[in-house]
Design a protein around this motif. Structure first.
Motif, short mmCIF file in Angstrom:
data_model
loop_
_atom_site.label_atom_id
_atom_site.label_comp_id
_atom_site.label_asym_id
_atom_site.label_seq_id
_atom_site.Cartn_x
_atom_site.Cartn_y
_atom_site.Cartn_z
N GLN A 1 48.17 59.61 -14.87
CA GLN A 1 46.81 58.92 -14.92
C GLN A 1 45.92 58.66 -15.85
O GLN A 1 45.91 60.04 -16.35
CB GLN A 1 46.83 59.40 -14.14
CG GLN A 1 47.16 59.38 -12.45
CD GLN A 1 47.12 58.37 -10.83
OE1 GLN A 1 45.73 58.05 -11.57
NE2 GLN A 1 47.84 57.23 -10.75
N ILE A 2 45.65 57.44 -16.39
CA ILE A 2 44.20 57.47 -17.13
C ILE A 2 43.39 57.34 -16.53
O ILE A 2 41.96 57.92 -16.74
CB ILE A 2 44.87 56.29 -18.46
CG1 ILE A 2 45.95 56.25 -18.72
CG2 ILE A 2 43.76 56.14 -19.62
CD1 ILE A 2 46.05 57.74 -19.61
N LEU A 3 42.67 56.78 -15.11
CA LEU A 3 41.41 56.90 -14.81
C LEU A 3 41.70 56.87 -13.55
O LEU A 3 42.63 56.10 -12.35
CB LEU A 3 41.56 55.14 -14.96
CG LEU A 3 40.49 54.84 -16.18
CD1 LEU A 3 40.36 53.16 -16.48
CD2 LEU A 3 39.49 55.33 -17.25
N HIS A 4 40.75 57.78 -12.47
CA HIS A 4 41.38 58.35 -11.33
C HIS A 4 39.82 57.48 -10.53
O HIS A 4 38.84 57.98 -9.99
CB HIS A 4 41.18 59.81 -11.34
CG HIS A 4 41.79 60.32 -12.69
ND1 HIS A 4 42.96 60.79 -12.07
CD2 HIS A 4 42.23 60.60 -13.92
CE1 HIS A 4 43.43 61.31 -12.94
NE2 HIS A 4 42.94 61.27 -13.63
N GLY B 1 36.93 51.50 -7.64
CA GLY B 1 37.76 52.20 -6.93
C GLY B 1 39.13 52.07 -8.42
O GLY B 1 39.65 51.94 -7.63
N ILE B 2 38.68 51.54 -9.36
CA ILE B 2 39.39 51.20 -10.04
C ILE B 2 40.32 52.19 -10.90
O ILE B 2 39.74 53.54 -10.85
CB ILE B 2 39.20 50.74 -11.85
CG1 ILE B 2 38.65 48.79 -10.90
CG2 ILE B 2 39.50 50.75 -12.87
CD1 ILE B 2 39.75 48.18 -11.26
N ARG B 3 42.17 52.11 -11.16
CA ARG B 3 42.48 53.22 -10.82
C ARG B 3 43.48 52.53 -12.74
O ARG B 3 43.73 51.48 -12.35
CB ARG B 3 43.59 53.93 -10.15
CG ARG B 3 42.72 54.73 -9.65
CD ARG B 3 43.57 54.72 -7.81
NE ARG B 3 43.09 55.95 -6.84
CZ ARG B 3 42.45 56.97 -7.21
NH1 ARG B 3 43.52 57.60 -8.40
NH2 ARG B 3 41.52 57.34 -6.47
N LYS B 4 43.99 53.10 -12.98
CA LYS B 4 45.62 52.52 -14.20
C LYS B 4 45.67 54.46 -14.27
O LYS B 4 45.81 55.17 -14.42
CB LYS B 4 45.06 52.42 -15.41
CG LYS B 4 45.46 52.33 -16.38
CD LYS B 4 45.98 50.48 -16.05
CE LYS B 4 46.92 50.82 -17.19
NZ LYS B 4 47.43 48.99 -17.24
N ALA B 5 47.09 53.49 -14.20
CA ALA B 5 48.40 54.83 -14.78
C ALA B 5 49.90 54.04 -15.35
O ALA B 5 50.48 53.22 -15.59
CB ALA B 5 49.17 55.29 -13.42
N TYR B 6 50.00 55.13 -16.65
CA TYR B 6 51.12 54.41 -17.19
C TYR B 6 52.18 55.43 -16.43
O TYR B 6 52.57 56.36 -16.97
CB TYR B 6 50.57 54.43 -18.48
CG TYR B 6 50.03 53.67 -19.43
CD1 TYR B 6 50.61 52.25 -19.31
CD2 TYR B 6 48.90 54.24 -19.58
CE1 TYR B 6 49.40 51.48 -19.96
CE2 TYR B 6 47.42 53.77 -20.36
CZ TYR B 6 48.01 52.29 -20.07
OH TYR B 6 46.77 51.14 -21.41
N GLY C 1 39.28 57.30 -21.34
CA GLY C 1 40.09 55.97 -20.81
C GLY C 1 38.65 54.90 -20.46
O GLY C 1 38.76 54.21 -20.16
N LYS C 2 37.81 55.02 -21.68
CA LYS C 2 36.61 54.45 -21.59
C LYS C 2 37.31 52.71 -22.61
O LYS C 2 36.93 52.10 -21.64
CB LYS C 2 35.54 54.86 -22.44
CG LYS C 2 36.36 55.37 -24.31
CD LYS C 2 35.35 55.87 -25.00
CE LYS C 2 35.03 56.20 -26.40
NZ LYS C 2 36.37 57.42 -26.02
N SER C 3 37.77 52.95 -23.57
CA SER C 3 38.16 51.54 -23.67
C SER C 3 39.15 50.55 -22.87
O SER C 3 39.51 50.05 -22.84
CB SER C 3 39.53 51.92 -25.21
OG SER C 3 38.71 51.87 -26.14
N THR C 4 40.24 51.57 -22.25
CA THR C 4 41.50 51.03 -21.13
C THR C 4 40.38 50.54 -19.75
O THR C 4 40.26 49.70 -19.89
CB THR C 4 42.25 52.59 -20.53
OG1 THR C 4 42.25 53.06 -21.64
CG2 THR C 4 43.07 51.41 -19.33
#
Lengths: 368, 277
Positions: free
Chosen positions: A17-20, A8-13, A41-44
């Motif tokens: 939202q970069i990864l959902h 359930g990885i998410r990333k937001a700046y 978002g692959k590198s992130t």
């Protein structure tokens, strides 16, 4: 070596939202390739595994151990950067031994480790050089050497070949694959190049817009792309996409293309293991996108073909890419045969029903 | 075609020579006056080189004036300022280059703001602040003021050097097992030596030649720096040009030595080869 669990990885700046919500299990010793266009978002995701980016939500486990709050140095992973990131003020030997020196490894052990890595990568004669005295390919090898001296739990590769020219890239691709075979190390490899993904991966993770589109073996993705994105991304030249309408009665199913062309779907349904009755779930008259790979189009089938006009001919040496027009529809066909067709010629082509892919025209999800 | 090339080369070289001549002439004049004996200074008119030279001005300045003390004071103040500013600017510049943190925007804005006022405006308030703290007439006070005024610019300077070093380098180091501070010390700092040298040199010379604050905050001879000291050669009725110029020439020496020392770092591009290119 180790497994990596991504839950359930998410990333937001900020609001972006970069990864959902990415879920992925990487098995011990597996070679996973994250592939997708720039900004997907692959590198992130890779940098989050490395510990170089904070995790906004979700959990990453390496070997069952939660690493969300561990700094990179405690995760026991090695990474090869696109820019190689060699330390310019250190020699090749110093670059490769830096991680071992930080870990206070004994002098003999360090010497043995860098000797071993150097002979695997053919760097023995370059050990006293500085990075600026190396060619691109040699720098790339040093970056790899820096990763393997340590025998880490996992290798992370962030587009390691994209700064090399085509020939060198092909050569290094082979070497990375060999290296993985001999070390059988858990590896996560990021690339935007679908050829690299296809040739290297045990499993490919196709990403787009921060969402996993499909996870599977390279041939899975090639044979049964889960949606239009994967279908268009994997394969070169890219899959032909043709808009049409799904039609079915109780006996059979077909697709109406523009200008009254009809593509029977019978065998496609069989191949997909779908009963034609079931296929009737797809609403009669629904808008669909039909996909067919250029290499699956038959040229000159004799009977039952369509008449198409040749618009452009691209010889590749290996074969020929023909740009064809059929009514209002443009598409490409690839043939291993050398073509003696000329622009403007009319050719008979057939689209074998068992090679057709059908996707929902609205959301792109695979139907058949 | 060839003629044209020659003409353009000649014009180019001439322009350079002219520029150098104009730039260096004051220095030459400084040297010339400093070795001209007093009796020839006004009698010979404008001559490129005096008919007789002597080092009496130098000897007088070294033996009979407070100049050696001014010189030492200047060395202490400039050296301390340069070192403190460089340490602060390197760490602050690194933070600005690599981290995002709350208030970053405002800190940068405030630092820019400090650079916008003419220093003359600030002399009085600063004197008012330092006076009750006993920091007027003291080298420490002067160092504090110089540090405060040099840190913002030096920080921006250092930041631009850090910006030029790919952040993958310290990421690689951190993955290799270094802490961020260790990566900074072992990987980034060695690559920033040219930047550090430039900052040191810039701040040192700025502090070395600063007159306004030195003049306003220091009144005792014991704590004067050399730019203030130079003014002591100007008396009510005469200006002792020979001694003043001799002192000036000697004041150039540390700055020259300093740049000689750091020039190797100024010209070297140490980051070559770090990444593609």
């Amino acid at each position: 070596m180790a497994s990596i669990d991504i839950v359930g990885i998410r990333k937001a700046y900020g609001a972006l939202q970069i990864l959902h919500g990415i879920d992925l299990t990487i098995r011990d010793g597996e070679f996973i390739v994250l592939v997708g266009p720039s900004g997907c978002g692959k590198s992130t995701l890779l940098r989050m595994i490395a510990g170089l980016e904070d995790i906004s939500a979700g959990e990453i486990r390496i070997d069952g151990r939660r690493v969300n709050d561990l700094p990179p140095r405690d995760r026991d992973i090695a990474m090869v950067f696109q820019s190689y990131a060699l330390y310019p003020h250190m020699t090749v030997a110093e670059n490769m031994s830096y991680s071992l020196r930080l870990r206070k490894t004994g002098r003999e052990k360090i010497a043995a480790a860098i000797d071993g890595a150097a002979s695997i990568l053919g760097l023995n004669t370059l050990m006293e050089r500085r990075p600026k005295a190396l060619s691109g390919g040699q720098r790339q090898r040093v970056a790899m050497g820096r990763a393997i001296v340590r025998a880490p739990k996992a290798f992370l590769f962030d587009e390691p070949l994209s700064n090399l020219d085509a020939r060198l890239r092909e050569q290094m691709r082979g070497e990375i694959k060999k290296l993985h075979h001999s070390l059988s190390a858990t590896s996560v490899y990021v690339t935007h190049d679908q050829i690299e993904a296809m040739t290297l991966a045990d499993r490919i993770v196709a990403l787009n817009g921060g969402v996993v589109q499909q996870v599977g073996t390279p041939l899975d993705l090639y044979d049964r792309p889960a949606n239009l994105f994967v279908a268009g991304f994997i394969g070169s030249p890219a899959m032909n996409m043709i808009e049409g309408r799904y039609r079915s009665d109780r006996v059979s199913a077909w697709v109406e293309l523009a200008e009254g062309l009809i593509l029977p779907l019978h065998k496609t349904l069989q191949r997909a293991g779908i009963d034609e009755e079931e296929a009737a779930d797809v609403e009669d008259g629904a808008a669909v996108t039909i996909g067919i790979r250029p290499e699956h189009i038959f040229l000159d089938p004799g009977v039952g073909g369509f008449e198409a006009t040749v618009e452009l001919i691209e010889p590749t040496g290996l074969g020929t890419i023909l740009h064809l027009r059929l009514g209002g529809v443009s598409f490409k066909a690839f043939s291993l045969e050398r073509s003696d067709a000329a622009i403007g010629d009319r050719l008979s082509v057939s689209l074998p029903p068992e090679r057709l892919h059908a996707f929902d025209a609205a959301d792109g999800v695979r139907l058949i | 075609m060839r003629k044209r090339q020659i003409a353009s080369t000649v014009a180019h070289r001439t322009a350079i020579v002219l520029y150098i001549a104009v730039a260096l002439f004051p220095l030459y004049w400084l040297l010339k006056v400093s070795v001209t004996p007093n009796d020839l200074l006004y009698t010979e008119g404008v001559r490129l080189w005096p008919s007789r030279t002597g080092f009496e001005h130098y000897i007088f300045v070294l033996k009979h004036s407070d100049f050696p003390r001014f010189f030492a004071n200047s060395l202490i103040v400039s050296g301390a300022t340069a070192i403190i500013v460089t340490v602060l600017a390197a760490t602050a510049g690194y933070a600005l280059s690599r981290f995002t943190f709350r208030g970053k925007y405002w800190i940068v804005a405030l630092m820019l703001l400090t650079q916008m006022f003419p220093l003359v405006m600030l002399v009085a308030p600063i004197f008012k602040m330092l006076s009750p703290l006993g920091l007027t007439n003291s080298l420490t006070g002067l160092v504090i003021v110089y540090v405060a005024f040099n840190v913002p610019f030096a920080t921006f300077l250092m930041q631009s050097f850090f910006d030029g070093i790919p952040k993958e380098l310290e990421e690689a180091a951190m993955i290799d097992g270094a802490t961020r501070f260790r990566a900074f010390r072992q990987i980034i700092l060695p690559l920033t030596l040219p930047g550090i040298a430039a900052t040191l040199g810039f701040v040192f010379t700025a502090a070395w030649s600063e007159l306004l604050f030195a003049l306003m905050l220091i009144s005792s001879t014991a704590a004067s720096t050399f730019p203030v000291g130079l003014l002591s050669f100007v008396s009510k009725f005469s200006v002792d040009f020979g001694q003043m110029m001799a002192a000036g020439v000697m004041a150039l020496i540390p700055a020259c030595l300093f740049f000689l020392l750091i020039q190797r770092y100024l010209v070297q591009g140490l980051t070559a080869g770090a990444v593609k290119g």
